[in-house]
Design a protein around this motif. Structure first.
Motif: not given
Length: 417
Positions: A15-35
Motif C-alpha cells: 500500500q505504501l509503495a503504491l501510494g508513493l508511486q502515485s505521488k511521483g516518488y522513485d520506488v523500489t519494492l523488495m519481496s522474498n516471493r513473486t506474485a
C-alpha cells in the motif's frame, strides 16, 4: 525525484509503495516471493478490514476487489454458558448479539490482494526486486536511497528493532492461533441474510472467529481459533496435514461451540494451502533500526507494532500505518529523512496505534466485571451493541466507556429507564 526503498510486500509495504508511486516518488519494492508464488502459497492471515482501512485503499484507487468481496455489515458476540458444550441442542449461549457496522467491512485473502497489488506496482513502472533481504543486504542498498522502510514483519530484519518494554506488557504468546479457509458453511439461522464477523468466546478456553472472505476460489469463510496456551485448543502445532487441521478445528467447534459447528456439516477446505497455525508474543518495538554501517531505517506496521489478532486489527493497522507514513513523507518535502523525522513519523502513527494496542491487550486478559456488564447489556440494548462493533473500526472510542469502571457504569446508567 526522491528514491525510496520498501522492503516487504504485505498490506503495509505494498500500500505504501503504491501510494508513493502515485505521488511521483522513485520506488523500489523488495519481496522474498513473486506474485505467482504468493498467489499459489499458504494463506497468511484473516485480514478483516473495517471502514477506515478500506477508505485508505479507496483513496489510492487500489480497492480492486471491493465489488467481489462479501460486504460484512455486522459484528456479533456470543459467549458460551458454563457447561454449554455438554448440551446437544446448540443453544447454550449466555450472551448472543450482533451489532451493526456504520460502514461495511471486507476480507480479501492476502494471496489475492498482495499478488494483484504487486503486479500493479510493476505494471505502473515500479522497480520490483525479488530477494529475501538480510541486514547485510540493507546495509548495501540503503545508502543508495533517500529513505528505506522495512515492512517485513518476520525474520532477521525485525531484530534491528529493539523491544519497547514500556509498551509491551506481554513477553510470551497469549494465544495459540489456528486458521482454516472453508467453502460450504451455512448461514447463522437467526440472521440468514446478514454477512457478519462472529466472535465466539469460551471463557477460560479461548475464542473462535468466523468471517466471510474472498479467496482465490471465490467466496469462502474463515474459521479462526485463538486458544489459551496449554489449554484444550492448543493442539495445532503438531498438525501438518491440512485435512487433519480442519477435522481438529471442527471437533473443537463441536465440543465448545455447537451452534457454529451446526453450520459446518458440509464444509471443505478451499485449497490445500488454506490452513495456518502459529503463535507470537504481542510486541511494540522501537521504530528506528540501525544498520552495521550506522545508517538508519524506519520500521513499518507490525515490524514495530505487532498485536495479537484477537481484535482483528492487523491489516487495519497496516493500512493506517501506510497512510500515516505516506502523509509524513509527502509533508516532509525535500528535507532529509533523518532520525528525528523517523521518530516523528512513528509518533504520528502511534497516536492511532496506541488505542489498538490497548484494546487488544485488554481483550487478551480475563474481562473485569464492568466489561462483562457492557457485553451483557449489548444483548439487551442495540445502541450498545452497535457502539462496541464500531469500536473495531475506531478503537479510540473505547477510552470513553470501556476501560474505566466509572465511565462504564455511567454509560450503562444512561440507558436506565
Amino acid at each position: 525525484m526522491r528514491k525510496i526503498l520498501v522492503v516487504g510486500a504485505g498490506q503495509s509495504g505494498l500500500q505504501l509503495a503504491l501510494g508513493l508511486q502515485s505521488k511521483g516518488y522513485d520506488v523500489t519494492l523488495m519481496s522474498n516471493r513473486t506474485a505467482d508464488e504468493i498467489r499459489s502459497g499458504r494463506v497468511m492471515s484473516t485480514q478483516c478490514m473495517f471502514d477506515t482501512a478500506l477508505r485508505h485503499e479507496r483513496d489510492l484507487q487500489i480497492n480492486f476487489w471491493e465489488n467481489q468481496a462479501p460486504r460484512i455489515e455486522g459484528l456479533g458476540v456470543s459467549v458460551a454458558a458454563p457447561g454449554s458444550h455438554e448440551g446437544p441442542d446448540g443453544t447454550q449461549r449466555a450472551i448472543d448479539w450482533v451489532g451493526t457496522l456504520d460502514g461495511y467491512a471486507q476480507s480479501v485473502d492476502q494471496r489475492v490482494k498482495m499478488a494483484g497489488w504487486m503486479e500493479t506496482f510493476a505494471q505502473r513502472g515500479g522497480q520490483l526486486v525479488i530477494h529475501g533481504a538480510a541486514v547485510s543486504d540493507l546495509d548495501f542498498f540503503a545508502s543508495r536511497y533517500d529513505l528505506t522502510l522495512v515492512s517485513a514483519g518476520k525474520g532477521e530484519l525485525v531484530s534491528m528493532f529493539g523491544r519497547d518494554a514500556s509498551r509491551s506488557p506481554y513477553d510470551t504468546p497469549q494465544r495459540a492461533l489456528a486458521v482454516a479457509y472453508v467453502h460450504g458453511m451455512g448461514p447463522r439461522p437467526e440472521h440468514p441474510g446478514l454477512e457478519a464477523v462472529r466472535c465466539n468466546l469460551v471463557p477460560g478456553v479461548g475464542e473462535l472467529f468466523v468471517m466471510p472472505t474472498l479467496t482465490t476460489s471465490g467466496r469462502a469463510d474463515i474459521l479462526f481459533w485463538e486458544g489459551i496456551p496449554g489449554g484444550p485448543l492448543d493442539v495445532f502445532q503438531s498438525v501438518k496435514d491440512p485435512e487433519e487441521h480442519l477435522a481438529t478445528t471442527l471437533d473443537l467447534m463441536k465440543t465448545f461451540l455447537p451452534w457454529e459447528y451446526a453450520r459446518c456439516t458440509k464444509v471443505e477446505l478451499t485449497d490445500a494451502n488454506g490452513t495456518l497455525a502459529g503463535r507470537y508474543a504481542p510486541t511494540v518495538r522501537n521504530p528506528i533500526g540501525q544498520l552495521p554501517s550506522g545508517g538508519r531505517v524506519l520500521g513499518v506496521a507490525d515490524v514495530v507494532v505487532a498485536n495479537d489478532p484477537i481484535t482483528g486489527q492487523g491489516s487495519n493497522s497496516a493500512s493506517k500505518c501506510a497512510a500515516s507514513y505516506l502523509a509524513s513523507i509527502v509533508d516532509h518535502g525535500d528535507k532529509p529523512f533523518d532520525e528525528e523525522w523517523m521518530q516523528a513519523a512513528f509518533d504520528r502513527y502511534w497516536n492511532t496505534a496506541q488505542h489498538v494496542t490497548k484494546f487488544t491487550n485488554a481483550m487478551l486478559a480475563p474481562p473485569p466485571e464492568h466489561v462483562l456488564n457492557i457485553i451483557g447489556a449489548a444483548g439487551q440494548i442495540q445502541t450498545i451493541a452497535d457502539r462496541f462493533a464500531n469500536g473495531f473500526d475506531d478503537p479510540s472510542d473505547f477510552e470513553n466507556f470501556f476501560y474505566d469502571p466509572d465511565k462504564a457504569n455511567a454509560y450503562l446508567a444512561s440507558f436506565s429507564g
